[in-house]
Design a protein around this motif. Sequence first.
Motif, short mmCIF file in Angstrom:
data_model
loop_
_atom_site.label_atom_id
_atom_site.label_comp_id
_atom_site.label_asym_id
_atom_site.label_seq_id
_atom_site.Cartn_x
_atom_site.Cartn_y
_atom_site.Cartn_z
N ASP A 279 0.80 -1.33 -0.04
CA ASP A 279 0.03 -0.18 0.13
C ASP A 279 0.81 1.24 0.09
N ALA A 280 2.34 1.26 0.15
CA ALA A 280 3.10 2.45 0.22
C ALA A 280 3.06 3.09 -1.04
N LYS A 281 3.30 4.41 -1.00
CA LYS A 281 3.62 5.27 -2.17
C LYS A 281 4.84 5.26 -2.57
N MET A 282 5.68 5.14 -1.62
CA MET A 282 7.25 4.56 -1.88
C MET A 282 7.94 3.87 -0.93
N VAL A 283 9.23 3.28 -0.98
CA VAL A 283 9.61 2.37 0.09
C VAL A 283 11.17 2.94 0.01
N VAL A 284 11.73 3.24 1.11
CA VAL A 284 13.03 3.67 1.19
C VAL A 284 13.57 2.54 2.19
N THR A 285 14.62 2.02 2.04
CA THR A 285 15.18 0.85 2.65
C THR A 285 16.57 0.57 2.55
N ASN A 286 16.84 -0.32 3.06
CA ASN A 286 18.49 -0.98 2.71
C ASN A 286 17.99 -2.49 2.76
N SER A 287 17.23 -3.13 2.87
CA SER A 287 16.69 -4.56 3.02
C SER A 287 16.35 -4.96 1.63
N PHE A 288 16.82 -6.48 1.62
CA PHE A 288 16.96 -7.04 0.43
C PHE A 288 15.38 -7.38 0.26
N HIS A 289 14.85 -7.84 1.07
CA HIS A 289 13.27 -8.23 1.29
C HIS A 289 12.25 -7.16 0.88
N ALA A 290 12.61 -5.91 1.51
CA ALA A 290 11.76 -4.79 0.91
C ALA A 290 11.91 -4.31 -0.43
N VAL A 291 13.03 -4.78 -0.81
CA VAL A 291 13.19 -4.35 -2.36
C VAL A 291 12.48 -5.62 -3.11
N SER A 292 12.67 -6.69 -2.70
CA SER A 292 12.16 -7.70 -3.44
C SER A 292 10.46 -7.56 -3.59
N PHE A 293 9.78 -7.28 -2.23
CA PHE A 293 8.23 -7.01 -2.41
C PHE A 293 7.99 -5.68 -3.19
N SER A 294 8.82 -4.77 -3.16
CA SER A 294 8.51 -3.47 -4.01
C SER A 294 8.61 -3.89 -5.62
N LEU A 295 9.64 -4.78 -6.13
CA LEU A 295 9.48 -5.32 -7.21
C LEU A 295 8.14 -6.13 -7.50
N ILE A 296 8.02 -6.91 -6.49
CA ILE A 296 6.71 -7.94 -6.90
C ILE A 296 5.39 -7.24 -6.91
N PHE A 297 5.35 -6.11 -6.24
CA PHE A 297 3.91 -5.05 -6.31
C PHE A 297 4.16 -4.02 -7.15
N LYS A 298 5.40 -3.99 -7.84
CA LYS A 298 5.71 -2.60 -8.66
C LYS A 298 5.51 -1.49 -7.98
N LYS A 299 6.10 -1.28 -6.88
CA LYS A 299 6.19 0.05 -6.25
C LYS A 299 7.32 0.78 -6.40
N ASP A 300 7.27 1.92 -6.18
CA ASP A 300 8.35 3.20 -6.15
C ASP A 300 9.33 2.74 -5.19
N PHE A 301 10.70 2.56 -5.49
CA PHE A 301 11.59 2.65 -4.12
C PHE A 301 12.85 2.90 -4.31
N TRP A 302 13.53 3.40 -3.16
CA TRP A 302 15.05 3.49 -3.12
C TRP A 302 15.70 2.54 -2.48
N VAL A 303 16.93 2.31 -2.59
CA VAL A 303 17.51 1.08 -1.73
C VAL A 303 19.02 1.71 -1.50
N PHE A 304 19.41 1.83 -0.23
CA PHE A 304 20.52 2.53 0.18
C PHE A 304 21.72 1.17 0.39
N VAL A 305 23.08 1.48 0.01
CA VAL A 305 23.97 0.52 0.33
C VAL A 305 25.19 1.23 1.10
#
Length: 368
Positions: A279-305
């Motif tokens: 349900d998020a409008k955007m996901v900001v994370t450094n988590s592999f699985h938060a990125v994975s579910f962002s892709l699954i649900f086609k969500k906007d996201f940024w991931v930090f390393v």
Amino acid sequence: MPKKQKVAIITYSRAYNYGSVLQAFALNRFLNKNGYVARTIDYTTKNQQKLYRIFEPWRGLLPIARNIHSLFNYRKLLTHKKRFDEFIDLNIPTTERIENTQQMDGLNKTFDYFICGSDQIWNVDCDDFDANYMLDFVQDKSTCIAYAPSLGAGANKKTTFEAISRYATCFKAISSREVSSAEIINRATSHDVTTVCDPVFLLSSEDWSEISVPGLVGKDYILGYFIGDVAGLRDFAAQTSKAMKLPLVVIYKNIRDLKYPFTNRYDSGPTEFVSLVKDAKMVVTNSFHAVSFSLIFKKDFWVFVNNAGTDTRISGILETAGFTDRILTCDTMSKVAPQHGVNYDNRDLSALDLVIEHSKQFLFSNLS
């Protein structure tokens, strides 16, 4: 009618960790949906139980500060753990709880195949690692399959190489979640090690939507899932919240977040995690699985390393999916517009789809 193959899975299924439990659920659900009788071995180590206790040993000022923070959020953290236990009990068919070696040995009489994976179960540096996660208890190694185990930070350790060589050489089939891990396992076992996707990708967005609960926040929001301390991550999340004029909801307790006006949902379990990403409008994370579910649900996201080196799990999946432009560091965060989203219509996800199909075929072909 042919007999249904009985498959036992061992992984970090009792960890109070979103990625661990959701990947455990996904592999189990995928196999049961496709005609197998899959059960996850209900096993956890004492060290793993210690890792997820609410209060730390009172050693030094920082643990004291963390424990005070936990005390103020105790009800939420208790609900968090309760929701994990309920999710597992309701959604993951398991064996009886395994308490000793004799019970583990008894599984040999019940199951036709044994799968170890996914998660960092072959990371010998993990406090909760033990030889059972390399199927040491299985008598007939030709029934053993490794599905997407990750070596994590222990990838280049001599002890990791020696453990893989000792326990996995006679497996029927071995796969890994990262190319770098596959190369190490190949050298240790002489197996033709294939690279497969994390189990969460074996299920569709429709499958995941079945366990989600809509409207948890009740308004538009940005989801923050921050693990540890990554330079620039929280500042960028705050900037994104300001640029999009949306509240930022965090779901993982960290004392560093107190300096920011974030809304916390520390009581979230696996169902809530999936729902909050969906349900998020955007996901900001450094988590592999938060990125994975962002892709699954086609969500906007940024991931930090970290600047010190990209997480190979994150870089690997984003290279495959064609989303490396969504990776940031503290040095590159100022070069992007935080509110800039992803146009999925202009992205070619065929390479990721091929990996997912290849992963499914790896399981089907080796469970025959």
